[in-house]
Write an enzyme that holds these catalytic residues in place. Structure first.
Site, mmCIF file in Angstrom:
data_model
loop_
_atom_site.group_PDB
_atom_site.id
_atom_site.type_symbol
_atom_site.label_atom_id
_atom_site.label_comp_id
_atom_site.label_asym_id
_atom_site.label_seq_id
_atom_site.Cartn_x
_atom_site.Cartn_y
_atom_site.Cartn_z
ATOM 1 N N ARG A 180 1.155 -0.758 0.091
ATOM 2 C CA ARG A 180 0.238 0.441 0.164
ATOM 3 C C ARG A 180 0.582 0.582 0.346
ATOM 4 O O ARG A 180 0.931 2.548 -0.981
ATOM 5 C CB ARG A 180 -1.016 -0.213 1.034
ATOM 6 C CG ARG A 180 -1.300 1.369 1.413
ATOM 7 C CD ARG A 180 -2.505 1.422 2.379
ATOM 8 N NE ARG A 180 -2.057 0.563 3.315
ATOM 9 C CZ ARG A 180 -1.598 1.058 4.445
ATOM 10 N NH1 ARG A 180 -1.947 2.571 4.320
ATOM 11 N NH2 ARG A 180 -2.074 0.314 5.394
ATOM 12 N N ASP B 11 -6.004 18.334 -15.507
ATOM 13 C CA ASP B 11 -6.705 17.808 -16.125
ATOM 14 C C ASP B 11 -6.173 17.651 -17.013
ATOM 15 O O ASP B 11 -6.360 17.826 -18.159
ATOM 16 C CB ASP B 11 -8.006 17.574 -15.949
ATOM 17 C CG ASP B 11 -7.909 15.430 -16.656
ATOM 18 O OD1 ASP B 11 -7.439 15.077 -17.003
ATOM 19 O OD2 ASP B 11 -9.178 15.390 -15.576
ATOM 20 N N LYS C 8 -6.851 6.194 -20.334
ATOM 21 C CA LYS C 8 -6.876 6.127 -21.508
ATOM 22 C C LYS C 8 -5.746 6.504 -22.060
ATOM 23 O O LYS C 8 -5.203 5.165 -22.392
ATOM 24 C CB LYS C 8 -7.648 7.765 -21.228
ATOM 25 C CG LYS C 8 -8.405 7.805 -20.318
ATOM 26 C CD LYS C 8 -10.014 6.853 -20.339
ATOM 27 C CE LYS C 8 -11.070 7.394 -19.958
ATOM 28 N NZ LYS C 8 -11.006 7.415 -18.510
ATOM 29 N N TYR D 51 -14.922 16.970 -16.625
ATOM 30 C CA TYR D 51 -15.972 15.721 -16.958
ATOM 31 C C TYR D 51 -16.910 15.240 -16.241
ATOM 32 O O TYR D 51 -17.051 15.597 -14.754
ATOM 33 C CB TYR D 51 -14.710 13.902 -16.318
ATOM 34 C CG TYR D 51 -14.786 12.676 -16.704
ATOM 35 C CD1 TYR D 51 -15.836 12.488 -17.114
ATOM 36 C CD2 TYR D 51 -14.839 12.408 -15.144
ATOM 37 C CE1 TYR D 51 -16.244 10.461 -17.191
ATOM 38 C CE2 TYR D 51 -15.154 11.019 -14.941
ATOM 39 C CZ TYR D 51 -16.309 10.581 -15.785
ATOM 40 O OH TYR D 51 -16.634 9.152 -15.379
#
Length: 382
Positions: free
Chosen positions: A50, A174, A199, A102
C-alpha cells in the site's frame, strides 16, 4: 541517454531509484502484499505494498519523467487521483473549476467534496476576465481541463499559471485528453498534472488507473501521505499493464491524432453534421492557444448532428467503432455524453454547456482512417 520523450516512454530517465537485479527487459510484477525485513531497524526500502512497491515505483518514476514532474503517484483510478487532490484542501476552501468537466468530477464535487466543506464555482476558464471575477479571498486553487470534456474548450495554461502565482493558488490541470506526449502542464506553470491513465497512457482499454504528478517535493509528499493513508493506490499487476502500454504512447498518439485530423476534416463536410469540436481545426476558437502550449491536437473529437435521430442512428449502426464509454485506447470508441459520461450533470448545466441529445464524442483509434470514415458514413446513411 537521450531525453527525447519517445525514449522516455520506454526507458524513463534511466535513473530509477530501484535497480532490478535480473535486468529483466519487461520489469517484473512484484505481486506481494508485504516485504520481509532485513533485520531489526533495517529495511530493503519496501515494507508494505500500500505504501510502496517496486513495480508501482518503476511506473511512477516513468510517468514523472514524461510529465517533467518532481514525483508522480499512481492511483487505482483517475477518480481516486482527483479525490486525493481534493484532500489537499480544508473545509471552507474554494476551488474555481472549468465549467466543462468530466461528469464524474462534478458528481464527486456534488456528493462528496461539498459535503466535506469545500466550495466550488464553475466558469468558462478560456476567458481570463471571467476567471478573475470569480476569485474569492478563500479561493485556493484553479482546476482546469484543457481540452475540456466533452466540448473541447481550450484554456490558456500560461495565463492561468501567472494568475495562480499572483494570487497564491494551486494550479491543477487534468491532462488526460492529450497525455504527457502532447502537453506538459507543469512546464507551463501548473503545480499538479492529473491523468486518468486508463486512457492514452495505458492505451489498450484493459486497466483502470490514475496519476497525480507534482511540481514540488512538498506537494508530492502531501499527496503520498494521502495515498498511503486512504489506500487508493494502483495494484502491481495493473502497474505492469500500464508500464507495458506506455512504451508505445508516442507511436500511438502520433497515428491517432493523424487519424483524428482526417476524420474531423471529413465530418466538417457532412450535411448531417452541424458542428465539429476539434482543436486541430483552424476554425476552433482555441486553435492558436492550443498550438502554442501543446505538440498536437490529440484524437478526441466531439460533433453535433442535425437531429437526435441522426445521433442515435450513428450510435446504433456503427460496426467498426464501438459504442462505449472511455477513450484513448487502440480501438475507436463513440460515446453519448448526455446519457453516459455526463448523465449526473444537472440538466440546466448540460444545456448551458451544449451537452445535448445531438452531441457525440469520438475517441479516434488506430484502425485505418479510411475504415473509420467508412463506418461513420454507413452509419449516417443507414
Amino acid at each position: 541517454m537521450s531525453k527525447q520523450i519517445e525514449t522516455r516512454c520506454i526507458h524513463g530517465n534511466s535513473d530509477f531509484s530501484f535497480n532490478e537485479e535480473t535486468r529483466a527487459v519487461s520489469f517484473p510484477i512484484y505481486q506481494t502484499a508485504t516485504f520481509g525485513h532485513i533485520g531489526l531497524g533495517h529495511s530493503s526500502g519496501f515494507d508494505y505494498t500500500r505504501e510502496k512497491n517496486p513495480t508501482r515505483q518503476r511506473l511512477e518514476e516513468t510517468i514523472a519523467a514524461l510529465e517533467g514532474a518532481c514525483d508522480a503517484v499512481a492511483f487505482s483510478s483517475g477518480m481516486a487521483a482527483i479525490s486525493a487532490c481534493f484532500e489537499l484542501f480544508q473545509p471552507g476552501d474554494h476551488i474555481l473549476c472549468s465549467e466543462d468537466l468530466y461528469g464524474g468530477v462534478i458528481r464527486l464535487i456534488d456528493t462528496i467534496s461539498t459535503k466535506n466543506g469545500l466550495s466550488f464555482d464553475f466558469v468558462d476558464t478560456s476567458d481570463m476576465e471571467t476567471v478573475r471575477a470569480h476569485l474569492r479571498p478563500e479561493t485556493r486553487a484553479l482546476y482546469i481541463e484543457t481540452p475540456s470534456n466533452p466540448m473541447m474548450n481550450i484554456t490558456d495554461l500560461r495565463a492561468c499559471a501567472s494568475l495562480a502565482r499572483e494570487r497564491g493558488l494551486l494550479l491543477i490541470v487534468d491532462n488526460t485528453f492529450l497525455s504527457p506526449y502532447l502537453q506538459n502542464p507543469i512546464a507551463l506553470g501548473a503545480d499538479i498534472a492529473l491523468h486518468s491513465g486508463s486512457k492514452f497512457i495505458s492505451g489498450h482499454n484493459d486497466t483502470i488507473c490514475g496519476f497525480v504528478c507534482c511540481a514540488s517535493r512538498d506537494l508530492a509528499d502531501r499527496v503520498r501521505l494521502i495515498a498511503k493513508t486512504t489506500g487508493g493506490v494502483l495494484a502491481p499487476f495493473d502497474c505492469w499493464l500500464v508500464l507495458r502500454g506506455v512504451k508505445t504512447l508516442a507511436v500511438r498518439m502520433e497515428r491517432q491524432q493523424e487519424n483524428a485530423q482526417a476524420v474531423a476534416e471529413w465530418l466538417v463536410r457532412q450535411p448531417q453534421v452541424k458542428r465539429v469540436f476539434y482543436p486541430g481545426l483552424a476554425a476552433h476558437p482555441g486553435y492558436g492557444i492550443n498550438r502554442g502550449q501543446t505538440r498536437g491536437a490529440g484524437s478526441m473529437i466531439s460533433f453535433r448532428t442535425d437531429s437526435v435521430e441522426t445521433a442515435q442512428r450513428i450510435l446504433e449502426k456503427v460496426r467498426l467503432i464501438t459504442f462505449a464509454e472511455s477513450l484513448g485506447g487502440t480501438e475507436s470508441l463513440i460515446t453519448y455524453p448526455v446519457t453516459q459520461t455526463h448523465h449526473d450533470v444537472p440538466e440546466e448545466m448540460r444545456i448551458h454547456l451544449g451537452i445535448t441529445e445531438t452531441l457525440l464524442r469520438l475517441s479516434v483509434g488506430l484502425e485505418h482512417v479510411d475504415d473509420i470514415i467508412a463506418d461513420l458514413k454507413q452509419a449516417m446513411e443507414a
